[in-house]
Motif scaffolding. Sequence first.
Motif, mmCIF file in Angstrom:
data_model
loop_
_atom_site.group_PDB
_atom_site.id
_atom_site.type_symbol
_atom_site.label_atom_id
_atom_site.label_comp_id
_atom_site.label_asym_id
_atom_site.label_seq_id
_atom_site.Cartn_x
_atom_site.Cartn_y
_atom_site.Cartn_z
ATOM 1 N N SER A 141 -42.886 69.092 55.328
ATOM 2 C CA SER A 141 -41.376 69.089 55.289
ATOM 3 C C SER A 141 -40.786 68.345 56.254
ATOM 4 N N THR A 142 -41.309 68.334 57.528
ATOM 5 C CA THR A 142 -40.832 67.095 58.502
ATOM 6 C C THR A 142 -40.738 65.967 57.815
ATOM 7 N N ALA A 143 -41.772 65.397 57.209
ATOM 8 C CA ALA A 143 -42.025 63.941 56.977
ATOM 9 C C ALA A 143 -41.028 63.832 55.665
ATOM 10 N N GLN A 144 -40.849 64.670 55.017
ATOM 11 C CA GLN A 144 -39.713 64.487 53.769
ATOM 12 C C GLN A 144 -38.277 64.352 54.143
ATOM 13 N N ARG A 145 -38.103 65.322 55.321
ATOM 14 C CA ARG A 145 -36.771 65.218 56.044
ATOM 15 C C ARG A 145 -36.563 63.893 56.658
ATOM 16 N N MET A 146 -37.420 63.191 57.204
ATOM 17 C CA MET A 146 -37.462 62.040 57.699
ATOM 18 C C MET A 146 -36.877 61.037 57.001
ATOM 19 N N ARG A 147 -38.047 60.921 55.774
ATOM 20 C CA ARG A 147 -37.691 60.155 54.703
ATOM 21 C C ARG A 147 -36.338 60.052 53.998
ATOM 22 N N GLU A 148 -35.907 61.211 53.757
ATOM 23 C CA GLU A 148 -34.479 61.292 53.265
ATOM 24 C C GLU A 148 -33.643 60.842 54.193
ATOM 25 N N GLU A 149 -33.546 61.095 55.604
ATOM 26 C CA GLU A 149 -32.688 60.545 56.462
ATOM 27 C C GLU A 149 -32.541 59.300 56.542
ATOM 28 N N ALA A 150 -33.747 58.390 56.600
ATOM 29 C CA ALA A 150 -33.828 57.187 56.640
ATOM 30 C C ALA A 150 -33.241 56.314 55.340
ATOM 31 N N ARG A 151 -33.557 57.023 54.264
ATOM 32 C CA ARG A 151 -33.038 56.365 52.967
ATOM 33 C C ARG A 151 -31.414 56.561 52.913
ATOM 34 N N GLY A 152 -30.848 57.834 53.608
ATOM 35 C CA GLY A 152 -29.418 57.820 53.874
ATOM 36 C C GLY A 152 -28.762 56.901 54.623
ATOM 37 N N TYR A 153 -29.668 56.617 55.728
ATOM 38 C CA TYR A 153 -29.034 55.827 56.872
ATOM 39 C C TYR A 153 -28.729 54.177 56.077
#
Length: 660
Positions: free
Chosen positions: A621-633
């Motif tokens: 779940s942490t990895a997925q959240r980090m992935r989504e935050e990076a894509r959003g940036y």
Amino acid sequence: MFGFFRKRSTQLVLGATALAGGAYTVAVFSKSPNNNAEYNKAFYKPFRKELEPPPSRESLLNRIKSTPKYDVLIIGGGATGTGVAVDAATRGLNVCLLEKTDFAAETSSKSTKMAHGGVRYLEKAIFKLSKAQLDLVIEALNERANMLRTAPHLCSVLPIMIPVYEWWKIPYYYAGCKLYDWFAGSQNLRASTVFSREMTTAIAPMLNDSELKASCVYHDGSFNDARMNTTLAITAVDHGATVLNYMEVKQLIKSPENKVLGAIAVDRESGVEYEIKATATVNATGPYADKILEMDEDPNGKPPKTPQFPRMVVPSSGVHVVLPEYYCPRDTGLLDPSTKDGRVMFFLPWQGKVLAGTTDNPLKEAVSNPAPSEEDIQDILNELQNYITFPVQRDDVLSAWSGIRPLVRDPSTVPKGLDPSTSSTQGLVRSHLIYTTETGLVTISGGKWTTYREMAEETVDKLLKDFDFGRTLKPCQTKHLILVGGEDYTKNYSAKLMHTYHIPLTLAKHLSHNYGTRSPLILELYVKSDINKLPVVLAGNKSFTPSKDSVTKNNELSYASFDEPFTVAELKYSLLYEYTRTPADFIARRSRLAFLNAREALRAVDGVTTIMKEELGWDNSTAQRMREEARGYIAKMGLPPNSEDSLVPNSNIELLAGAV
């Protein structure tokens, strides 16, 4: 297309090379020792292949718990905050710095990447008889030389060409350039000159020469802003400072007499709250300085329930775009001295691309990571079209961003509730302001990247004057302090890397120009395993096995071509030595991939997240959240509206493995 290297011995090392057009290829080839032992000893002497990593994040957090009181608490980890940390720590003060997100996450990574005095400020100083503008130019010219001296691997001299299309403007611009040289005095980089029409077009064949008369050339500095910021943070740690990113200040600690005694901060990774007390507290949050000042106005040090208009900072947004390298000469920048709205526009070579900007738009308040508007992007492209012979295409924009300039005024002279966006920011001087409230909170804001060191020196001088630290401290050390990576650095350092590690020039230049004499630390990781040699864009592809999919019958590794030389080794180095905590930290601010090529950055998100998950022990779940935050940036970095269909996720990358 693949590059192949002849096998010369049984000892194999993996390297990287650039083919025509900038494609990035990785290949295994051999190391041939030089028989001249004395030559080798002298040539490789500066290399440091082993260096203990700085204290871990956990160690720094434990240090906060065990430290009853710091000398100085700095809020903000941008250029100014980390600059103050370096200055204070090198004088002998016990320093703690807290950054809400990452170093250079906001304004300090979104500059024009120039170490400069400011030719437009000089023009204003002369025509408006403004001593304030002139003082800013002279101050910045002195600090430009300091940046080139203290961070030689990150800063370099850049010639800048002003195309001239009217005869009478040649002496006008030339006189201005010579005045610029004159005010620099002994710190002048190189003499300004005039080039003929023929010489100008030979250097810049992309220029429209139909009415071109000549060009004036002056010199300024160019640098990598986010890497400079990270370097300052690591330098501060090396001198004993406690420096932490992802620590959000929630409240100021106040005494019964309403004096600031420190701050309460929350670790954004764990949610744990920390109380940090200090003799002096510095607010170095740039465009967000008013947020901390609002806390200071509350007797309990808490933020107001109702947001207010900023009183100290007059925020202004500036947009930059990045274009392919053929939009300006490889080693010379272009300056448009007068745009339609009276600004100047730069087109500069930077990290193998072309950086163009900037716009200037007043804002009501500073917002985090604003997206550049299509109107601003088109304004820059339209200005560029005035000089370029071929059509300037929107699809050529590789990346774009909007940064917030912290233009400042004395908050004691500004009434509450005044909307700062109702007036233009072009007339404001880019000088800095040190402001101390009745509670003892010291705020430093304004200025620009080039003057960060002098701003820090003045801030620490102010602290020594106003606070009793109970001991004699050193004078300022930063004029001659070499930042990490700059020790023993020479301009031919990339050649030394090539000869030692047998890597191609593209990779050697990338590492030497961004990490300096710490490059061998990355290359020692690079040679340890095939995974570390992968471009980060491939690291998340589970079906890809280097030994199986890439080794040819000639014992050479070949991967699909990529435009940017960012490897897993560089990522792992940043995790060990530079406090990288999220994929966006690496993609945007340690490697600069997002600023150079947003499409490639999106492709790299999965790979970077996969490696970081393994290294940092994240759950799914942490990895997925980090992935989504990076894509959003990255999604806010100027990709054309219709570009999503052309983006290919890592799982669909076609690997040209084993092709001969």
